[in-house]
Write an enzyme that holds these catalytic residues in place. Sequence first.
Site, mmCIF file in Angstrom:
data_model
loop_
_atom_site.group_PDB
_atom_site.id
_atom_site.type_symbol
_atom_site.label_atom_id
_atom_site.label_comp_id
_atom_site.label_asym_id
_atom_site.label_seq_id
_atom_site.Cartn_x
_atom_site.Cartn_y
_atom_site.Cartn_z
ATOM 1 N N ARG A 321 0.807 -1.231 0.000
ATOM 2 C CA ARG A 321 0.000 0.000 0.000
ATOM 3 C C ARG A 321 0.841 1.283 0.000
ATOM 4 N NH1 ARG A 321 -3.805 -2.556 4.731
ATOM 5 N NH2 ARG A 321 -4.011 -4.512 3.644
ATOM 6 N N VAL A 387 2.007 -16.090 9.210
ATOM 7 C CA VAL A 387 3.447 -16.337 9.232
ATOM 8 C C VAL A 387 3.809 -17.192 10.452
ATOM 9 C CG1 VAL A 387 5.701 -15.217 9.451
ATOM 10 C CG2 VAL A 387 4.005 -14.279 7.887
ATOM 11 N N ALA A 388 3.170 -16.912 11.582
ATOM 12 C CA ALA A 388 3.439 -17.671 12.813
ATOM 13 C C ALA A 388 3.175 -19.158 12.569
ATOM 14 C CB ALA A 388 2.556 -17.155 13.941
ATOM 15 N N ASP A 508 -52.846 -9.593 23.200
ATOM 16 C CA ASP A 508 -51.865 -8.895 24.044
ATOM 17 C C ASP A 508 -51.688 -7.481 23.478
ATOM 18 O OD1 ASP A 508 -49.556 -8.361 25.685
ATOM 19 O OD2 ASP A 508 -48.340 -8.787 23.897
HETATM 20 C C1 GDG Z 1 -4.519 -10.562 6.431
HETATM 21 C C2 GDG Z 1 -4.661 -10.221 7.920
HETATM 22 C C3 GDG Z 1 -4.727 -12.659 8.407
HETATM 23 C C4 GDG Z 1 4.802 -12.706 3.243
HETATM 24 N N1 GDG Z 1 5.934 -12.319 2.673
HETATM 25 C C5 GDG Z 1 6.141 -13.104 1.614
HETATM 26 C C6 GDG Z 1 5.111 -14.014 1.551
HETATM 27 N N2 GDG Z 1 4.286 -13.748 2.564
HETATM 28 C C7 GDG Z 1 3.037 -14.472 2.853
HETATM 29 C C8 GDG Z 1 3.147 -15.256 4.132
HETATM 30 C C9 GDG Z 1 1.712 -15.330 4.584
HETATM 31 C C10 GDG Z 1 1.095 -14.055 4.033
HETATM 32 O O1 GDG Z 1 1.986 -13.546 3.071
HETATM 33 C C11 GDG Z 1 0.918 -12.995 5.112
HETATM 34 O O2 GDG Z 1 -0.182 -13.346 5.857
HETATM 35 P P1 GDG Z 1 -0.491 -12.734 7.305
HETATM 36 O O3 GDG Z 1 -1.574 -13.493 7.912
HETATM 37 O O4 GDG Z 1 0.754 -12.810 8.121
HETATM 38 O O5 GDG Z 1 -0.837 -11.195 7.095
HETATM 39 P P2 GDG Z 1 -1.721 -10.213 6.111
HETATM 40 O O6 GDG Z 1 -1.153 -10.120 4.762
HETATM 41 O O7 GDG Z 1 -1.809 -8.919 6.844
HETATM 42 O O8 GDG Z 1 -3.192 -10.867 5.999
HETATM 43 C C12 GDG Z 1 -4.044 -11.330 8.746
HETATM 44 C C13 GDG Z 1 -4.737 -12.905 6.921
HETATM 45 O O9 GDG Z 1 -5.291 -11.787 6.211
HETATM 46 C C14 GDG Z 1 -5.555 -14.140 6.561
HETATM 47 O O10 GDG Z 1 -6.872 -14.045 6.970
HETATM 48 O O11 GDG Z 1 -3.997 -13.685 9.035
HETATM 49 O O12 GDG Z 1 -4.218 -11.039 10.115
HETATM 50 O O13 GDG Z 1 -4.019 -8.991 8.221
HETATM 51 O O14 GDG Z 1 1.071 -16.428 4.017
HETATM 52 O O15 GDG Z 1 3.719 -16.487 3.836
HETATM 53 N N3 GDG Z 1 5.059 -14.964 0.605
HETATM 54 C C15 GDG Z 1 6.053 -15.020 -0.303
HETATM 55 N N4 GDG Z 1 7.048 -14.134 -0.307
HETATM 56 C C16 GDG Z 1 7.148 -13.172 0.619
HETATM 57 O O16 GDG Z 1 8.078 -12.372 0.590
HETATM 58 N N5 GDG Z 1 6.022 -15.959 -1.226
#
Ligand code: GDG
Length: 736
Positions: A321, A387-388, A508
């Site tokens: 963004r 990611v966690a 009622d």
């Molecule tokens: C929203 C919500 C919720 C990241 N860097 C790279 C990469 N990633 C992938 C990760 C993960 C995804 O992106 C990030 O997912 P998150 O859940 O951590 O965060 P948001 O993008 O903010 O997602 C969040 C999610 O929606 C699902 O409902 O969990 O809270 O904010 O999968 O692996 N993948 C690759 N290269 C990168 O450099 N290939």
Amino acid sequence: MGKTIIISNRLPVQLQIGNGSITAMPSVGGLATGMKSVHSGSDSLWIGWSGLTDEEIPEGMGAKIDKALAEHGALKVPLNEAEVEGFYFGFSNRTIWPLFHYFMEYAEFELENWEVYCEVNQKFANVVLEKAEDGDIIWVHDYQLMLVPAMVREERPDVSIGFFLHIPFPSYEIFRTLPWREEILDGLLGSDLIGFHTYDYERHFLSSVRRLKGLEVSYNEIYVDNRTVKVDSFPMGIDYDKFHQAAKKQGTSKKKDQSDLQRRLDLHRETAPDSKLILSIDRLDYTKGIAKRLHAFLYFLNKYPQYKEKVRLIILAVPSRSNVPQYQLLKREVDELVGRINGELATVSWTPIWYFYRSVPFENLINLYTSSDIAWLTPIRDGMNLVAKEYIASRTDQSGVLILSEMAGAANEMNEALLINPNNFEEIADSLFYAINMPIEEQQARNALMQKRLARYNVEKWANDFMDSLKQKPEKVATTITRLLKGQVWDNMMSSYQIAKNRLFFLDYDGTLTGFRNDPQQAAPDSRLFELLDRLSEPEENTVYLISGRDKDTFQKWFGHKNYNMIVEHGVWISENGEGFRMLEQVKKDWMDKIRPVLESFVDRTPGSFIEEKNYSMAWHYRQTDPDFGNKRATELTTVVTSLIGTDNITLLSGNKVLEIKSGNVNKGRACSQVLVQGEYDFVFAIGDDTTDEFMFEELPKSTFTVKVGRDKTHARFFIENARKVRDLLAGFIHV
Ligand code: GDG
């Protein structure tokens, strides 16, 4: 069985345009993977924006793009630059995103952006409506499209619509600041099922629905118009096998097949075997707490200086963004901080932070997950945080420590991680220390439990659970045993009415003949109601009773000039043929002096509540109180009053936002029975909305046409949707 339509802001396909040709590659994101089991074959369609604005699509390419997308079961919603600006960068990312993540100071309330958001949501809905057919199942995703469910529902009331929010739903105190809060709730309430990552988001949403819309919520169901909206939590999982298998494969791959990054990581390990790699991966977003994490890292190194040169922090910040000013500022802040920390602390053989501002291929992601001893994820707010989960899934030997912010939805399911408050630097520093020194057995014990859970509740299970729940029509409590009074059921009642010679009606008043008012004194009958009652009482076959919990003086004032039959105070008093009230039940009232001070103390302590004193009963009304607080106080008052009244002949009745304490065993059911035995009736009809009307429904003979107003659980045989329909129903008797 109809088809499935998935709607999200972006399509799960990446378009590449070059030399007059178009290629469409499936994206690898979590949502696209998760929906694989749902979005497959010819009976599924994914609707969304392609990522290219109208201006960016070269002349004559439109049809080619459509064809390329169609091969992936995708259909685009065309958006121009101004629409993307107002809808996506504007309202979605400058209003909803910060507000829903509790960054109130970042939220902009621009009418213009809101208007574009509405228009674009309508555009999405229109594309859905062009494709939707009977029996289809529609699943709308995320905060960019919160108005779509109601827009689709309006035109296609019978399709099943689900909505899933991927970000937090904030507490009512935050949500109420949004100028368009009711419109957003109305939009979402067009769904049959609304899903959240966690129970907390679910309860925040329900609280806003009750407070802002005044709708009845029972457990996780909302009754709106004549529908039930189900609300539930579905914590999103990951494609566990994909991460686990990729990590395994990498562990066995030959040196020559390894990525450059992996070679660099291995080299680092060889040259500094006792040092630890700490990893953080996030989109560069202020909700992820990256800047705070950097400060905390400095704090840790100051508190535990023995780890200088012994730890290295890898920050992978994925661009995001960058059109929004806050993100540009954040980028500058992180760049500067990394520069400062590295500048201050680096030695010839040690750079404390490796900082990458880019997106990396999947293979590199796995390299980072498998090579890092600690994953350190400290979002200030995060809907879930995948990611966690991915880090834990990639740890094939079950080593590694996850430090996770308790403000991430994932913390609810990952109790075995070291959970921290991202604002508590002391705790963070100690957790890093603990993680660095955690024995391998402890690491494995913690990770084994998390892996088991992640493998079981993976993203496919998440998607299927949501779909199963959506397919399962909400259990309509009333309709399973009680039937809606229309169609054949209505015709049968009317035939009985027509042939009957002696008919008896119990009607009622509050919530049935008239809607609820905040002040009970304002619910006086209107001229249309008088006309209706006059005409219903007109035929000599009809005997009509108004039956109410109200006090006799109010009814005398309102209806005294008419010759209606009336039963008031739940059956203490009766007036027939305009003859004035007489007691139907002999009851005592000496208990009232004892109970009054108790009720008064509750009024003092519960703003908005008040006492209504009748001749033989006292009612504590709490309709105008804060709903949660009012319910809590009502439970408290029930306990207090029950213990006070003991075995005295006093009853406590719980009505619709009112607790009533009455003399004796008086109730509407007993009163109806006394009237019934006075005549030979061949058609008996009783209608009411409240729990106190249940006494009538239970007591009257089985052949009675008992009708409940609303969809709550009831002993009545039939129901109608709401008070607005009551008058039409009664008019039906007049017009036969
Ligand atoms: C929203 C919500 C919720 C990241 N860097 C790279 C990469 N990633 C992938 C990760 C993960 C995804 O992106 C990030 O997912 P998150 O859940 O951590 O965060 P948001 O993008 O903010 O997602 C969040 C999610 O929606 C699902 O409902 O969990 O809270 O904010 O999968 O692996 N993948 C690759 N290269 C990168 O450099 N290939």
